[in-house]
Write a protein that holds these residues in place. Structure first.
Motif, PDB file in Angstrom:
ATOM      1  N   UNK A 310      25.526  32.074  -1.905  1.00 39.75           N
ATOM      2  CA  UNK A 310      24.943  32.071  -0.544  1.00 39.75           C
ATOM      3  C   UNK A 310      24.309  33.424  -0.240  1.00 39.75           C
ATOM      4  N   UNK A 311      24.976  34.475  -0.596  1.00 40.73           N
ATOM      5  CA  UNK A 311      24.454  35.823  -0.317  1.00 40.73           C
ATOM      6  C   UNK A 311      23.165  36.083  -1.090  1.00 40.73           C
ATOM      7  N   UNK A 312      23.158  35.709  -2.382  1.00 35.74           N
ATOM      8  CA  UNK A 312      21.959  35.923  -3.192  1.00 35.74           C
ATOM      9  C   UNK A 312      20.776  35.099  -2.660  1.00 35.74           C
ATOM     10  N   UNK A 313      21.059  33.853  -2.313  1.00 35.06           N
ATOM     11  CA  UNK A 313      19.983  32.992  -1.789  1.00 35.06           C
ATOM     12  C   UNK A 313      19.452  33.526  -0.471  1.00 35.06           C
ATOM     13  N   UNK A 314      20.328  34.016   0.398  1.00 32.81           N
ATOM     14  CA  UNK A 314      19.887  34.573   1.674  1.00 32.81           C
ATOM     15  C   UNK A 314      19.014  35.800   1.486  1.00 32.81           C
ATOM     16  N   UNK A 315      19.479  36.686   0.532  1.00 30.45           N
ATOM     17  CA  UNK A 315      18.645  37.872   0.277  1.00 30.45           C
ATOM     18  C   UNK A 315      17.277  37.485  -0.296  1.00 30.45           C
ATOM     19  N   UNK A 316      17.279  36.484  -1.190  1.00 34.46           N
ATOM     20  CA  UNK A 316      16.009  36.038  -1.778  1.00 34.46           C
ATOM     21  C   UNK A 316      15.081  35.479  -0.704  1.00 34.46           C
ATOM     22  N   UNK A 317      15.611  34.631   0.186  1.00 33.18           N
ATOM     23  CA  UNK A 317      14.786  34.043   1.261  1.00 33.18           C
ATOM     24  C   UNK A 317      14.312  35.122   2.223  1.00 33.18           C
ATOM     25  N   UNK A 318      15.157  36.089   2.526  1.00 32.06           N
ATOM     26  CA  UNK A 318      14.756  37.183   3.408  1.00 32.06           C
ATOM     27  C   UNK A 318      13.654  38.019   2.770  1.00 32.06           C
TER      28      UNK A 318
END
Length: 334
Positions: A310-318
């Protein structure tokens, strides 16, 4: 917090349409037509005035020449009848040989000319000789033209006569010029009487009038040609102005639409930045807290992997959102 709403494309176009150039051609045509009409009337009046002056000048010249001829040829006989008229009745006056001889000389002198009548007056204004015997004895004292001639200056007038009794009988519907001519022996001698000569100027007046009409027609035609040329120039110029205005209006409309689109894009990006970045930051923050197990262990080890994903995906989307915002800012020059 209330914000000022930007004008829409329709409002901008309406405001621009208010500066549409007025149609000058119709206004110019009306104003110029009035000016042309006034000029035409002025030309006609000038021609009428010039016609009258020319008729008077020609009549005065002919009368002056004829008056000198009468003075040279008839004056001796005229003075004889002046003396006779003082002591004899009108019937005896007109029947005396000198009067008859003077009448014959006057007829011979006027034969083949435009002269209609001759009258000779003494210095007191009494008609002592006339080719129309009905005029004899009339007193012209106080007549302005007679008084002017008595001072040595010829004076005359002209006008239309429905009937005129001339040397050779009654003439109807004729233009007549009359001139009072000082009777002298020699050019500088004293005035010894007044000769009034009546002349037929019908043909002369018609010729001068026709020439005046032709001149006025040419002048008015020239004014009309100038009017048409000016009207065409104004019409052409107005078409150019309208075309330029249409292009300017289209450009203004396009610019207004582009500006509205850019403003909408900026508004959208601002909303997206707020609506997406804020929850993403929350998701990333909570995932990091859960991953560090600050509040306690997660239990199953797979949960920790899920939190990391979840953290990696959020950083990628951001990061993707930040790149999009940077690209848009670069396009807008901000």
């Amino acid at each position: 917090m209330a914000t000022n709403q930007p004008p829409t494309v329709t409002e901008t176009t309406s405001e621009t349409a208010e500066v549409t150039p007025a149609r000058f051609t119709r206004r110019f045509a009306i104003i110029t037509a009035v000016i042309i009409a006034i000029a035409a009337v002025a030309v006609a009046l000038i021609q009428i005035n010039l016609t009258g002056q020319q008729i008077r000048q020609m009549a005065d010249l002919e009368h002056a020449q004829f008056g000198r001829a009468i003075t040279n040829d008839l004056w001796d006989e005229a003075e004889k009848i002046f003396q006779y008229a003082e002591t004899h009745s009108m019937e005896m006056h007109t029947s005396q040989p000198d009067y008859i001889e003077l009448m014959g000389q006057a007829r011979r002198l006027t034969m083949g000319t435009k002269v209609l009548k001759i009258k000779i007056m003494d210095l007191d204004g009494i008609i002592k000789f006339s080719t129309d015997p009905n005029d004899l004895g009339k007193n012209y004292t106080g007549n302005p033209a007679f008084e002017t001639a008595l001072k040595g200056t010829p004076s005359g007038e002209y006008g239309f006569r429905k009937a005129f009794n001339g040397i050779y009988g009654l003439i109807e519907n004729i233009w007549v010029a009359s001139c009072y001519i000082p009777g002298r022996v020699g050019n500088q001698g004293p005035v010894r009487g007044i000769v009034e000569v009546y002349t037929d100027i019908t043909a002369t007046r018609a010729a001068i009038r026709n020439a005046a009409i032709e001149n006025a027609t040419v002048a008015i035609a020239a004014l009309l040609i100038v009017y048409v040329i000016l009207l065409f120039i104004v019409w052409s110029a107005e078409r150019v102005v309208h075309a330029q205005h249409a292009r300017a209006l289209a450009l203004t409309t396009a610019m207004a639409r582009t500006e509205a689109a850019n403003r909408a894009k900026s508004d959208f990006l601002a909303n997206m930045s707020h609506e997406l970045r804020t929850p993403l930051n929350a998701i990333i923050g909570f995932s990091e807290i859960m991953g560090s197990e600050i509040k306690g262990p997660l239990g199953d080890p797979s949960y920790k992997e899920y939190v990391a994903d979840i953290s990696r995906s959020g950083h990628r989307l951001l990061g993707i959102i930040d790149k999009v915002l940077e690209l848009v800012h670069a396009e807008n020059g901000t």
